[in-house]
Design an enzyme around this catalytic site. Structure first.
Site, PDB file in Angstrom:
ATOM      1  N   LYS A 245       0.835  -1.213   0.000  1.00 40.98           N
ATOM      2  CA  LYS A 245       0.000   0.000   0.000  1.00 40.98           C
ATOM      3  C   LYS A 245       0.866   1.258   0.000  1.00 40.98           C
ATOM      4  O   LYS A 245       0.627   2.176  -0.775  1.00 40.98           O
ATOM      5  CB  LYS A 245      -0.927   0.034   1.237  1.00 40.98           C
ATOM      6  CG  LYS A 245      -1.904  -1.111   1.325  1.00 40.98           C
ATOM      7  CD  LYS A 245      -2.864  -0.925   2.501  1.00 40.98           C
ATOM      8  CE  LYS A 245      -2.180  -0.914   3.859  1.00 40.98           C
ATOM      9  NZ  LYS A 245      -1.581  -2.190   4.254  1.00 40.98           N
TER      10      LYS A 245
ATOM     11  N   ARG B  53      -9.171   1.039   9.049  1.00 45.47           N
ATOM     12  CA  ARG B  53      -8.719  -0.331   9.291  1.00 45.47           C
ATOM     13  C   ARG B  53      -9.751  -1.126  10.077  1.00 45.47           C
ATOM     14  O   ARG B  53      -9.536  -2.307  10.330  1.00 45.47           O
ATOM     15  CB  ARG B  53      -7.427  -0.278  10.093  1.00 45.47           C
ATOM     16  CG  ARG B  53      -6.205  -0.712   9.284  1.00 45.47           C
ATOM     17  CD  ARG B  53      -5.073  -0.653  10.196  1.00 45.47           C
ATOM     18  NE  ARG B  53      -3.843  -1.246   9.894  1.00 45.47           N
ATOM     19  CZ  ARG B  53      -2.796  -0.627   9.383  1.00 45.47           C
ATOM     20  NH1 ARG B  53      -2.896   0.589   8.918  1.00 45.47           N
ATOM     21  NH2 ARG B  53      -1.651  -1.230   9.312  1.00 45.47           N
TER      22      ARG B  53
ATOM     23  N   ARG C  53      11.877  -5.381   3.934  1.00 49.07           N
ATOM     24  CA  ARG C  53      11.361  -4.012   3.893  1.00 49.07           C
ATOM     25  C   ARG C  53      12.225  -3.056   4.723  1.00 49.07           C
ATOM     26  O   ARG C  53      12.662  -3.382   5.818  1.00 49.07           O
ATOM     27  CB  ARG C  53       9.924  -3.971   4.437  1.00 49.07           C
ATOM     28  CG  ARG C  53       9.414  -2.550   4.565  1.00 49.07           C
ATOM     29  CD  ARG C  53       7.961  -2.457   4.430  1.00 49.07           C
ATOM     30  NE  ARG C  53       7.254  -2.791   5.657  1.00 49.07           N
ATOM     31  CZ  ARG C  53       5.953  -2.605   5.798  1.00 49.07           C
ATOM     32  NH1 ARG C  53       5.245  -2.111   4.802  1.00 49.07           N
ATOM     33  NH2 ARG C  53       5.368  -2.928   6.911  1.00 49.07           N
TER      34      ARG C  53
ATOM     35  N   ARG D  50      11.540  -1.600  10.330  1.00 48.33           N
ATOM     36  CA  ARG D  50      10.532  -1.266  11.332  1.00 48.33           C
ATOM     37  C   ARG D  50      10.501  -2.335  12.413  1.00 48.33           C
ATOM     38  O   ARG D  50      10.595  -3.521  12.113  1.00 48.33           O
ATOM     39  CB  ARG D  50       9.158  -1.171  10.661  1.00 48.33           C
ATOM     40  CG  ARG D  50       8.904   0.163  10.023  1.00 48.33           C
ATOM     41  CD  ARG D  50       7.689   0.160   9.166  1.00 48.33           C
ATOM     42  NE  ARG D  50       6.520  -0.451   9.789  1.00 48.33           N
ATOM     43  CZ  ARG D  50       5.289  -0.394   9.262  1.00 48.33           C
ATOM     44  NH1 ARG D  50       5.089   0.246   8.127  1.00 48.33           N
ATOM     45  NH2 ARG D  50       4.283  -0.963   9.868  1.00 48.33           N
TER      46      ARG D  50
ATOM     47  N   ARG E 245       0.005  -9.106  13.047  1.00 46.87           N
ATOM     48  CA  ARG E 245      -0.609  -8.053  12.224  1.00 46.87           C
ATOM     49  C   ARG E 245      -1.483  -8.672  11.132  1.00 46.87           C
ATOM     50  O   ARG E 245      -2.522  -8.118  10.791  1.00 46.87           O
ATOM     51  CB  ARG E 245       0.483  -7.156  11.627  1.00 46.87           C
ATOM     52  CG  ARG E 245       1.171  -6.324  12.708  1.00 46.87           C
ATOM     53  CD  ARG E 245       2.440  -5.687  12.218  1.00 46.87           C
ATOM     54  NE  ARG E 245       2.199  -4.716  11.177  1.00 46.87           N
ATOM     55  CZ  ARG E 245       3.112  -4.351  10.281  1.00 46.87           C
ATOM     56  NH1 ARG E 245       4.306  -4.889  10.292  1.00 46.87           N
ATOM     57  NH2 ARG E 245       2.810  -3.453   9.385  1.00 46.87           N
TER      58      ARG E 245
HETATM   59  P1  AMP Z   1       1.131   0.765   8.885  1.00 44.43           P
HETATM   60  O1  AMP Z   1       2.298   1.656   8.683  1.00 44.43           O
HETATM   61  O2  AMP Z   1      -0.086   1.190   8.112  1.00 44.43           O
HETATM   62  O3  AMP Z   1       1.456  -0.691   8.659  1.00 44.43           O
HETATM   63  O4  AMP Z   1       0.719   0.905  10.428  1.00 44.43           O
HETATM   64  C1  AMP Z   1       1.602   0.517  11.454  1.00 44.43           C
HETATM   65  C2  AMP Z   1       0.846   0.380  12.770  1.00 44.43           C
HETATM   66  O5  AMP Z   1       0.240   1.627  13.107  1.00 44.43           O
HETATM   67  C3  AMP Z   1      -0.300  -0.617  12.760  1.00 44.43           C
HETATM   68  O6  AMP Z   1       0.127  -1.953  13.005  1.00 44.43           O
HETATM   69  C4  AMP Z   1      -1.167  -0.073  13.890  1.00 44.43           C
HETATM   70  O7  AMP Z   1      -0.613  -0.388  15.159  1.00 44.43           O
HETATM   71  C5  AMP Z   1      -1.024   1.426  13.704  1.00 44.43           C
HETATM   72  N1  AMP Z   1      -2.056   1.967  12.773  1.00 44.43           N
HETATM   73  C6  AMP Z   1      -1.856   2.599  11.587  1.00 44.43           C
HETATM   74  N2  AMP Z   1      -3.016   2.953  11.016  1.00 44.43           N
HETATM   75  C7  AMP Z   1      -3.991   2.513  11.847  1.00 44.43           C
HETATM   76  C8  AMP Z   1      -5.411   2.554  11.812  1.00 44.43           C
HETATM   77  N3  AMP Z   1      -6.075   3.115  10.795  1.00 44.43           N
HETATM   78  N4  AMP Z   1      -6.088   2.000  12.845  1.00 44.43           N
HETATM   79  C9  AMP Z   1      -5.451   1.442  13.896  1.00 44.43           C
HETATM   80  N5  AMP Z   1      -4.114   1.362  13.981  1.00 44.43           N
HETATM   81  C10 AMP Z   1      -3.386   1.891  12.977  1.00 44.43           C
END
Ligand code: AMP
Length: 210
Positions: free
Chosen positions: A13, A88, A123, A156, A167
């Site tokens: 994404k 999400r 990554r 990360r 996740r």
């Molecule tokens: P991402 O970079 O989108 O993979 O997000 C990393 C982490 O941030 C996720 O595993 C969640 O802990 C938190 N996070 C990001 N976006 C959301 C969201 N829309 N709702 C809840 N947690 C989020």
């Protein structure tokens, strides 16, 4: 164009959003990047979010809803945006709908869990601007250095294999139901992940009729 990119963690994404926002000339809004910046800056939101993120859990809906409604009200979002990693949960989608935020399309990047596990180990992300890379598929021009801003590339913390498993479980349970939610509204456009990054970008643009 107001677009949501759906997909499992590691589906691509972030990478696709960065490419699409150049073609479509609209900003990408990534709640993950906003939260990582908040943690880095030690803000109250960052302090609240950190333990959830480190464990691979979702940050509570009310925190996300606050962040996203504030961000979408900013000037640069007037002509559209690409949402990466938000909504999400059904609660987040409903909150946006209630706030009068409407979308033109919801692209769901489809990829098998096994491919994700393999992909996440390579990554890397820029600790300054959040741009994402992959050691094999999307390498930076200079090892360990961000092409766009010169920042340091790091792995990360939540890309560790055990956390990735959590996740993925959270994705299937909490986020995947959004596909049915947006299908009902006639917005869902499933796009199969392609071998190359560019091929996936092209498949998304075709799905959007571009
Ligand atoms: P991402 O970079 O989108 O993979 O997000 C990393 C982490 O941030 C996720 O595993 C969640 O802990 C938190 N996070 C990001 N976006 C959301 C969201 N829309 N709702 C809840 N947690 C989020």
């Amino acid at each position: 164009m107001k677009l949501i990119l759906l997909g499992a963690p590691g589906a691509g994404k972030g990478t696709q959003a960065e490419r699409l926002c150049k073609t479509l000339e609209i900003p990408t809004i990534s709640t993950g990047n906003i939260l990582r910046a908040a943690i880095k800056n030690g803000t109250p939101t960052g302090l609240k979010a950190k333990s959830f993120m480190d464990a691979g859990k979702l940050v509570p809906d009310e925190v996300i809803i606050g962040i996203i409604t504030e961000r979408l009200a900013e000037e640069d979002c007037r002509n559209g945006y690409i949402l990466d990693g938000v909504p999400r949960t059904i609660a987040q989608a409903e909150a946006m709908e209630q706030a009068g935020i409407v979308f033109d399309a919801v692209v769901s990047i489809e990829i098998a869990d096994e491919a994700i596990m393999e992909r996440m180990s390579g990554r890397r992300v820029c600790e300054s601007c959040g741009a994402s890379y992959h050691l094999v598929a999307v390498p930076p021009k200079q090892e360990g250095v961000c092409d766009s801003c010169g920042g340091r590339l790091v792995q990360r913390k939540d890309d560790a294999p055990e956390t990735v498993k959590n996740r993925l479980e959270v994705y299937h349970k909490e986020t995947e139901p959004l596909k049915a939610f947006y299908k009902e509204r006639g917005l869902l456009k499933p796009v199969e992940n392609q071998k190359g990054v560019e091929d996936t970008t092209q498949a998304i643009l075709r799905a959007l009729g571009r």
